[in-house]
Design a protein around this motif. Structure first.
Motif, mmCIF file in Angstrom:
data_model
loop_
_atom_site.group_PDB
_atom_site.id
_atom_site.type_symbol
_atom_site.label_atom_id
_atom_site.label_comp_id
_atom_site.label_asym_id
_atom_site.label_seq_id
_atom_site.Cartn_x
_atom_site.Cartn_y
_atom_site.Cartn_z
ATOM 1 N N ARG A 64 20.912 -1.801 3.078
ATOM 2 C CA ARG A 64 19.542 -1.454 2.719
ATOM 3 C C ARG A 64 19.345 -1.351 1.209
ATOM 4 O O ARG A 64 18.207 -1.241 0.735
ATOM 5 C CB ARG A 64 19.139 -0.155 3.412
ATOM 6 C CG ARG A 64 19.421 -0.165 4.916
ATOM 7 C CD ARG A 64 18.972 1.119 5.586
ATOM 8 N NE ARG A 64 17.528 1.153 5.768
ATOM 9 C CZ ARG A 64 16.872 0.584 6.783
ATOM 10 N NH1 ARG A 64 17.549 -0.067 7.728
ATOM 11 N NH2 ARG A 64 15.568 0.663 6.869
ATOM 12 N N ALA A 65 20.435 -1.372 0.446
ATOM 13 C CA ALA A 65 20.362 -1.358 -1.016
ATOM 14 C C ALA A 65 21.720 -1.792 -1.555
ATOM 15 O O ALA A 65 22.745 -1.614 -0.898
ATOM 16 C CB ALA A 65 19.999 0.021 -1.549
ATOM 17 N N SER A 221 11.910 1.375 4.778
ATOM 18 C CA SER A 221 11.985 0.282 5.745
ATOM 19 C C SER A 221 12.512 -0.969 5.071
ATOM 20 O O SER A 221 11.973 -1.434 4.063
ATOM 21 C CB SER A 221 10.599 0.003 6.328
ATOM 22 O OG SER A 221 10.546 -1.268 6.940
ATOM 23 N N ARG A 222 13.581 -1.541 5.614
ATOM 24 C CA ARG A 222 14.143 -2.763 5.039
ATOM 25 C C ARG A 222 13.131 -3.899 5.089
ATOM 26 O O ARG A 222 13.018 -4.691 4.140
ATOM 27 C CB ARG A 222 15.416 -3.150 5.793
ATOM 28 C CG ARG A 222 16.254 -4.261 5.130
ATOM 29 C CD ARG A 222 17.485 -4.557 5.977
ATOM 30 N NE ARG A 222 18.506 -5.317 5.270
ATOM 31 C CZ ARG A 222 18.600 -6.638 5.255
ATOM 32 N NH1 ARG A 222 17.704 -7.365 5.921
ATOM 33 N NH2 ARG A 222 19.574 -7.248 4.595
ATOM 34 N N MET A 257 2.547 -4.806 10.417
ATOM 35 C CA MET A 257 3.943 -4.580 10.766
ATOM 36 C C MET A 257 4.109 -3.259 11.514
ATOM 37 O O MET A 257 3.383 -2.293 11.278
ATOM 38 C CB MET A 257 4.817 -4.567 9.497
ATOM 39 C CG MET A 257 4.861 -5.903 8.772
ATOM 40 S SD MET A 257 5.662 -5.808 7.144
ATOM 41 C CE MET A 257 7.333 -5.372 7.618
ATOM 42 N N ARG A 258 5.082 -3.225 12.403
ATOM 43 C CA ARG A 258 5.357 -2.017 13.182
ATOM 44 C C ARG A 258 5.715 -0.842 12.276
ATOM 45 O O ARG A 258 5.285 0.293 12.516
ATOM 46 C CB ARG A 258 6.490 -2.296 14.172
ATOM 47 C CG ARG A 258 6.985 -1.080 14.939
ATOM 48 C CD ARG A 258 5.912 -0.444 15.773
ATOM 49 N NE ARG A 258 6.447 0.666 16.565
ATOM 50 C CZ ARG A 258 5.700 1.663 17.028
ATOM 51 N NH1 ARG A 258 4.384 1.683 16.811
ATOM 52 N NH2 ARG A 258 6.261 2.626 17.737
ATOM 53 N N ASP A 259 6.476 -1.087 11.215
ATOM 54 C CA ASP A 259 6.894 0.015 10.347
ATOM 55 C C ASP A 259 5.730 0.617 9.571
ATOM 56 O O ASP A 259 5.762 1.808 9.225
ATOM 57 C CB ASP A 259 7.988 -0.445 9.390
ATOM 58 C CG ASP A 259 9.356 -0.453 10.054
ATOM 59 O OD1 ASP A 259 9.464 0.002 11.207
ATOM 60 O OD2 ASP A 259 10.322 -0.910 9.418
ATOM 61 N N ALA A 260 4.690 -0.161 9.280
ATOM 62 C CA ALA A 260 3.501 0.407 8.649
ATOM 63 C C ALA A 260 2.785 1.340 9.624
ATOM 64 O O ALA A 260 2.319 2.419 9.248
ATOM 65 C CB ALA A 260 2.560 -0.703 8.183
ATOM 66 N N GLU A 261 2.724 0.925 10.871
ATOM 67 C CA GLU A 261 2.119 1.777 11.900
ATOM 68 C C GLU A 261 2.892 3.087 12.036
ATOM 69 O O GLU A 261 2.311 4.181 12.078
ATOM 70 C CB GLU A 261 2.100 1.027 13.222
ATOM 71 C CG GLU A 261 1.433 1.774 14.368
ATOM 72 C CD GLU A 261 1.438 0.990 15.669
ATOM 73 O OE1 GLU A 261 0.903 1.512 16.661
ATOM 74 O OE2 GLU A 261 1.972 -0.135 15.697
ATOM 75 N N ILE A 262 4.225 2.985 12.090
ATOM 76 C CA ILE A 262 5.071 4.172 12.211
ATOM 77 C C ILE A 262 4.932 5.052 10.982
ATOM 78 O O ILE A 262 4.740 6.274 11.076
ATOM 79 C CB ILE A 262 6.542 3.756 12.392
ATOM 80 C CG1 ILE A 262 6.748 3.082 13.753
ATOM 81 C CG2 ILE A 262 7.478 4.959 12.247
ATOM 82 C CD1 ILE A 262 8.109 2.427 13.902
ATOM 83 N N GLY A 263 5.030 4.444 9.791
ATOM 84 C CA GLY A 263 5.020 5.213 8.556
ATOM 85 C C GLY A 263 3.725 5.949 8.319
ATOM 86 O O GLY A 263 3.729 7.125 7.922
ATOM 87 N N GLU A 274 11.181 7.039 11.538
ATOM 88 C CA GLU A 274 12.394 6.336 11.962
ATOM 89 C C GLU A 274 12.045 4.856 12.042
ATOM 90 O O GLU A 274 11.380 4.413 12.971
ATOM 91 C CB GLU A 274 12.878 6.864 13.318
ATOM 92 C CG GLU A 274 13.350 8.318 13.259
ATOM 93 C CD GLU A 274 13.978 8.779 14.562
ATOM 94 O OE1 GLU A 274 14.207 7.899 15.434
ATOM 95 O OE2 GLU A 274 14.243 9.977 14.695
ATOM 96 N N TRP A 275 12.503 4.128 11.060
ATOM 97 C CA TRP A 275 12.089 2.734 10.902
ATOM 98 C C TRP A 275 12.694 1.832 11.969
ATOM 99 O O TRP A 275 13.833 2.023 12.378
ATOM 100 C CB TRP A 275 12.467 2.215 9.526
ATOM 101 C CG TRP A 275 11.981 3.032 8.371
ATOM 102 C CD1 TRP A 275 12.739 3.668 7.437
ATOM 103 C CD2 TRP A 275 10.614 3.308 8.032
ATOM 104 N NE1 TRP A 275 11.947 4.321 6.536
ATOM 105 C CE2 TRP A 275 10.632 4.115 6.875
ATOM 106 C CE3 TRP A 275 9.380 2.954 8.587
ATOM 107 C CZ2 TRP A 275 9.474 4.563 6.260
ATOM 108 C CZ3 TRP A 275 8.220 3.406 7.979
ATOM 109 C CH2 TRP A 275 8.267 4.201 6.825
#
Length: 278
Positions: A64-65, A221-222, A257-263, A274-275
């Motif tokens: 992730r980094a 989120s990656r 994106m799903r992670d935008a919805e989650i975030g 939780e990404w």
């Protein structure tokens, strides 16, 4: 923390140590240029090993980094001038090798830029010529108070043409020209002032500072970072109107994106996301 000794297959020295060392620590990968006796000069085998390590990271979703550092007392002294000189006796005077070398260097630099995770340069000692290009190509950089920076190939009759590409996209033009044409070296405080590095810390704080930056990046989120990094480098080369037009489409894609919805839901609900990395 685990060490992947197969990050490079070309030996660095008689003891067959890899030219690039890889360590993985909970989502953060540390790549170490491993030619300390040559101040980690970018020989063609080292460039190939670094590109191989970057390709492995691209396909490794657990990363992730990335932190990029040099073994020993310097980050990177640029290209290996002894290797370059050794090809002067080639039938073509070295032209074919020189073309291969610099094509490989460009390919490696672009691999860093196109990597879907943040790459942080951890700079101790010198970062000169292609070594300065390397740190300039990284997304962020932290430097020791004992670091020095330059693109002083002109002193040896070799203008730093390819390092200029990355340097001139990091520092003001007149600073770049002073460094390129006069061989002017700058210290860490000037490097921070000019935008070449983000942080300057004492040598004994360098590794911890770079790791703290990497850990913070690794919490994101990656998938979102990948989208944002690619978008950043695309828009920065455009005019303002074209940049806004492109980023208007990118931000809508991001919202889908799903992670935008989650975030966003977690931000509103004051919860830790939780990404899903999608």
């Amino acid at each position: 923390m685990s060490t992947a000794a197969d990050a490079a297959t070309t030996p660095a020295a008689a003891n067959d140590e890899p030219l690039v060392l890889r360590e993985d620590d909970d989502g953060v990968t540390i790549l170490t240029l491993n030619r300390p006796r040559a101040l980690n000069a970018l020989s063609l085998p080292l460039l190939h090993a670094l590109r191989e390590a970057l390709d492995d990271i691209r396909e490794d979703k657990s990363v992730r980094a990335v932190i990029l550092r040099g073994a020993g007392r310097g980050f990177c002294a640029g290209h290996d001038l002894k290797e370059i000189t050794s090809h002067r006796d080639d039938p073509d005077g070295g032209r074919a090798f020189f073309e291969t070398l610099f094509a490989s260097c460009t390919d490696t630099m672009m691999a860093i830029r196109n990597l879907p995770v943040v790459v942080i340069a951890e700079v101790q000692g010198i970062a000169t010529a292609a070594g300065c290009q390397l740190l300039s190509t990284c997304d962020m950089a932290v430097a020791s108070t004992e670091s020095k920076f330059g693109v002083n190939g002109v002193d040896a009759g070799l203008f730093c043409s390819t390092p200029m590409v990355a340097l001139s996209r990091n520092v003001p033009r007149k600073v770049a020209m002073q460094m390129l044409t006069l061989g002017h070296m700058i210290g860490p405080d000037d490097a921070r002032t000019y935008g070449l590095v983000n942080e300057v810390v004492a040598p004994d704080e360098l590794a911890d500072t770079a790791m703290a930056m990497a850990r913070r990046a690794a919490q994101k989120s990656r998938a979102v970072v990948a989208l944002g990094k690619e978008a950043f480098y695309r828009q920065v080369e455009l005019g303002v109107e074209d940049a806004y037009s492109l980023m208007g489409r990118v931000i809508v894609d991001n919202l889908m994106m799903r992670d935008a919805e989650i975030g966003i839901a977690c931000f509103i609900g004051k919860e830790k996301p939780e990404w899903e990395d999608r």
